[in-house]
Write a protein that holds these residues in place. Structure first.
Motif, PDB file in Angstrom:
ATOM      1  N   GLY A 195      14.596   3.064   2.023  1.00 33.53           N
ATOM      2  CA  GLY A 195      14.658   3.684   3.349  1.00 33.53           C
ATOM      3  C   GLY A 195      13.294   4.099   3.846  1.00 33.53           C
ATOM      4  N   GLU A 196      12.463   4.627   2.938  1.00 28.24           N
ATOM      5  CA  GLU A 196      11.115   5.040   3.336  1.00 28.24           C
ATOM      6  C   GLU A 196      10.288   3.845   3.819  1.00 28.24           C
ATOM      7  OE1 GLU A 196       8.971   7.208   0.436  1.00 28.24           O
ATOM      8  OE2 GLU A 196      10.404   8.871   0.327  1.00 28.24           O
ATOM      9  N   LEU A 197      10.401   2.718   3.137  1.00 30.09           N
ATOM     10  CA  LEU A 197       9.646   1.527   3.518  1.00 30.09           C
ATOM     11  C   LEU A 197      10.049   1.026   4.894  1.00 30.09           C
ATOM     12  CD1 LEU A 197       9.552  -0.411   0.132  1.00 30.09           C
ATOM     13  CD2 LEU A 197       7.542   0.268   1.468  1.00 30.09           C
ATOM     14  N   VAL A 198      11.354   1.008   5.175  1.00 26.72           N
ATOM     15  CA  VAL A 198      11.817   0.551   6.492  1.00 26.72           C
ATOM     16  C   VAL A 198      11.260   1.439   7.585  1.00 26.72           C
ATOM     17  CG1 VAL A 198      13.855   0.256   7.951  1.00 26.72           C
ATOM     18  CG2 VAL A 198      13.888  -0.561   5.595  1.00 26.72           C
ATOM     19  N   ARG A 199      11.278   2.763   7.354  1.00 27.13           N
ATOM     20  CA  ARG A 199      10.740   3.684   8.361  1.00 27.13           C
ATOM     21  C   ARG A 199       9.224   3.560   8.492  1.00 27.13           C
ATOM     22  NH1 ARG A 199      14.704   6.894   5.846  1.00 27.13           N
ATOM     23  NH2 ARG A 199      13.156   7.854   4.482  1.00 27.13           N
ATOM     24  N   ALA A 200       8.530   3.384   7.364  1.00 25.87           N
ATOM     25  CA  ALA A 200       7.069   3.306   7.398  1.00 25.87           C
ATOM     26  C   ALA A 200       6.584   2.026   8.085  1.00 25.87           C
ATOM     27  CB  ALA A 200       6.513   3.384   5.977  1.00 25.87           C
ATOM     28  N   LEU A 201       7.255   0.910   7.852  1.00 25.17           N
ATOM     29  CA  LEU A 201       6.826  -0.355   8.453  1.00 25.17           C
ATOM     30  C   LEU A 201       7.167  -0.416   9.934  1.00 25.17           C
ATOM     31  CD1 LEU A 201       7.757  -2.852   5.586  1.00 25.17           C
ATOM     32  CD2 LEU A 201       5.514  -1.901   6.146  1.00 25.17           C
ATOM     33  N   ASP A 202       8.216   0.316  10.349  1.00 28.35           N
ATOM     34  CA  ASP A 202       8.541   0.472  11.777  1.00 28.35           C
ATOM     35  C   ASP A 202       8.549  -0.874  12.512  1.00 28.35           C
ATOM     36  OD1 ASP A 202       9.180   1.794  14.093  1.00 28.35           O
ATOM     37  OD2 ASP A 202       7.096   2.212  14.636  1.00 28.35           O
ATOM     38  N   ARG A 216      15.600  -4.514   7.841  1.00 27.09           N
ATOM     39  CA  ARG A 216      16.584  -3.799   7.029  1.00 27.09           C
ATOM     40  C   ARG A 216      16.241  -3.975   5.553  1.00 27.09           C
ATOM     41  NH1 ARG A 216      20.728  -7.605   5.494  1.00 27.09           N
ATOM     42  NH2 ARG A 216      20.288  -9.653   6.397  1.00 27.09           N
ATOM     43  N   SER A 217      16.895  -3.228   4.706  1.00 18.94           N
ATOM     44  CA  SER A 217      16.522  -3.249   3.289  1.00 18.94           C
ATOM     45  C   SER A 217      17.754  -3.386   2.401  1.00 18.94           C
ATOM     46  CB  SER A 217      15.752  -1.979   2.913  1.00 18.94           C
ATOM     47  OG  SER A 217      16.613  -0.847   2.983  1.00 18.94           O
ATOM     48  N   ASN A 218      17.499  -3.859   1.201  1.00 17.34           N
ATOM     49  CA  ASN A 218      18.482  -3.923   0.126  1.00 17.34           C
ATOM     50  C   ASN A 218      17.780  -3.511  -1.156  1.00 17.34           C
ATOM     51  OD1 ASN A 218      21.253  -4.409   0.040  1.00 17.34           O
ATOM     52  ND2 ASN A 218      21.016  -6.498   0.801  1.00 17.34           N
ATOM     53  N   ASN A 219      18.530  -3.111  -2.163  1.00 14.91           N
ATOM     54  CA  ASN A 219      17.893  -2.768  -3.436  1.00 14.91           C
ATOM     55  C   ASN A 219      18.792  -3.225  -4.577  1.00 14.91           C
ATOM     56  OD1 ASN A 219      19.527  -0.259  -4.486  1.00 14.91           O
ATOM     57  ND2 ASN A 219      19.149   0.143  -2.314  1.00 14.91           N
ATOM     58  N   ARG A 263       0.813  -1.229   0.000  1.00 15.97           N
ATOM     59  CA  ARG A 263       0.000   0.000   0.000  1.00 15.97           C
ATOM     60  C   ARG A 263       0.843   1.274   0.000  1.00 15.97           C
ATOM     61  NH1 ARG A 263      -3.131  -3.056   3.859  1.00 15.97           N
ATOM     62  NH2 ARG A 263      -2.083  -1.930   5.552  1.00 15.97           N
ATOM     63  N   HIS A 264       2.155   1.152   0.122  1.00  6.12           N
ATOM     64  CA  HIS A 264       3.016   2.334   0.185  1.00  6.12           C
ATOM     65  C   HIS A 264       3.047   3.031  -1.176  1.00  6.12           C
ATOM     66  CE1 HIS A 264       6.186   4.672   2.182  1.00  6.12           C
ATOM     67  NE2 HIS A 264       6.771   4.728   1.000  1.00  6.12           N
ATOM     68  N   PRO A 265       3.032   4.366  -1.215  1.00  6.63           N
ATOM     69  CA  PRO A 265       3.079   5.089  -2.496  1.00  6.63           C
ATOM     70  C   PRO A 265       4.318   4.727  -3.304  1.00  6.63           C
ATOM     71  CG  PRO A 265       2.517   6.577  -0.695  1.00  6.63           C
ATOM     72  CD  PRO A 265       2.884   5.280  -0.064  1.00  6.63           C
ATOM     73  N   GLY A 266       4.119   4.490  -4.602  1.00  7.85           N
ATOM     74  CA  GLY A 266       5.223   4.139  -5.482  1.00  7.85           C
ATOM     75  C   GLY A 266       5.492   2.654  -5.586  1.00  7.85           C
ATOM     76  N   VAL A 267       4.740   1.842  -4.830  1.00  4.80           N
ATOM     77  CA  VAL A 267       4.924   0.386  -4.836  1.00  4.80           C
ATOM     78  C   VAL A 267       3.858  -0.257  -5.716  1.00  4.80           C
ATOM     79  CG1 VAL A 267       4.877  -1.718  -3.443  1.00  4.80           C
ATOM     80  CG2 VAL A 267       6.021   0.339  -2.573  1.00  4.80           C
ATOM     81  N   LEU A 268       4.283  -1.127  -6.637  1.00  2.00           N
ATOM     82  CA  LEU A 268       3.350  -1.827  -7.522  1.00  2.00           C
ATOM     83  C   LEU A 268       2.948  -3.195  -6.984  1.00  2.00           C
ATOM     84  CD1 LEU A 268       4.908  -1.082 -11.042  1.00  2.00           C
ATOM     85  CD2 LEU A 268       2.992   0.079  -9.918  1.00  2.00           C
ATOM     86  N   GLY A 269       3.814  -3.827  -6.196  1.00  2.00           N
ATOM     87  CA  GLY A 269       3.500  -5.156  -5.681  1.00  2.00           C
ATOM     88  C   GLY A 269       4.511  -5.583  -4.640  1.00  2.00           C
ATOM     89  N   ALA A 270       4.109  -6.539  -3.806  1.00  2.00           N
ATOM     90  CA  ALA A 270       4.997  -7.063  -2.770  1.00  2.00           C
ATOM     91  C   ALA A 270       4.697  -8.546  -2.586  1.00  2.00           C
ATOM     92  CB  ALA A 270       4.817  -6.305  -1.455  1.00  2.00           C
ATOM     93  N   ALA A 271       5.721  -9.317  -2.266  1.00  2.00           N
ATOM     94  CA  ALA A 271       5.550 -10.766  -2.102  1.00  2.00           C
ATOM     95  C   ALA A 271       6.581 -11.294  -1.108  1.00  2.00           C
ATOM     96  CB  ALA A 271       5.696 -11.485  -3.439  1.00  2.00           C
TER      97      ALA A 271
END
Length: 265
Positions: free
Chosen positions: A202-209, A214-217, A45-53
């Motif tokens: 970085g935004e996703l990590v902060r938003a999910l709290d 941690r994240s990678n890209n 549901r985060h802005p700019g995200v098309l899908g998650a799995a």
């Protein structure tokens, strides 16, 4: 020549960003992420995200008729995976999902084409996965966990690294094989703009709290490759500029000589 170089770079980016997710959210350690369903829904549901799995990612060994190869086992829900990567369209024969119970009740596995060739495996064959995850200590040391799988498809991405070292199984079978329970290794995220991956990660990590998240890209994971391609483009530009400069000097000097001769005439 520069157009060809740009086309090559775009093709590599498309293949890598298609086989890997744009952003990967990971747990603090190999224990993975608990409650993946709620985190996946929030990330989608985060802005700019098309899908998650969600996915499970671990290393193991595949054995068949005396052949043994190391591989990366990725447990996926193929329907959800199609929203974030292109692996679903690279499987032959086409699959709606990777079965948790194929022929003779064995779970299904999709092998990379190069990996399948190394162990002489084809669709319908049985292979054994060996893993030390959850292995028990015995009198002779740690005994690996062995599970039989039925090959239900062959995966071809066009990138040798993936085709020679990846195997895909159902996410439930992966959780059982690697003793993860209901946890997953991480959550893959596809973005509307893949070049925004470092910022949105970085935004996703902060938003999910979530503690330990941690994240990678895809850009960070392939930084060496893209640095090399950028350096190659720079060197090619310099070489072409020198060639053009020498050619232009030769043409201009020839024209000068022609003009001097005509003036004398």
């Amino acid at each position: 020549v520069l157009a060809v170089m740009n086309g090559f770079e775009n093709e590599i980016q498309t293949r890598i960003a298609g086989t890997d997710a744009h952003v990967v959210l990971l747990g603090e350690n190999t224990a993975g992420i608990e409650s993946p369903d709620s985190l996946t829904a929030r990330a989608a549901r985060h802005p700019g995200v098309l899908g998650a799995a969600p996915f499970v990612y671990a290393k193991a060994m595949v054995l068949r008729h005396g052949y043994a190869e190391g591989l990366v086992v990725k447990g996926v829900d193929l329907a959800a995976e199609r929203q974030v990567t292109t692996i679903g369209r690279n499987i032959v024969p086409p699959l709606e999902s990777i079965p948790e119970a194929a022929g003779e009740g064995l779970p299904g596995i999709v092998l990379g084409s190069e990996l399948a060739a190394r162990i002489a495996a084809a669709v319908g064959d049985t292979v054994v996965l060996a893993s030390l995850a959850g292995a028990e200590l015995s009198a002779i040391g740690y005994t690996p966990r062995l599970r039989h799988f039925r090959v239900v498809g062959i995966f071809t991405s066009g990138l040798y690294t993936y085709d020679s070292s990846f195997g895909f199984i159902a996410i439930g079978a992966a959780q059982e094989l690697f003793k993860l329970g209901d946890a997953v290794t991480g959550i893959e995220v596809r973005l509307s703009d893949m070049f925004e991956a470092p910022r949105l990660a970085g935004e996703l990590v902060r938003a999910l709290d979530t503690p330990g998240l941690r994240s990678n890209n895809w850009i960070e994971l392939n930084r060496n490759l893209f640095t090399w391609m950028k350096l190659e483009k720079t060197v090619m530009f310099l070489i072409l500029a020198l060639i053009v400069l020498v050619a232009a000097f030769s043409i201009v000097s020839t024209l000068f000589m022609v003009v001097f001769e005509k003036r004398r005439d």
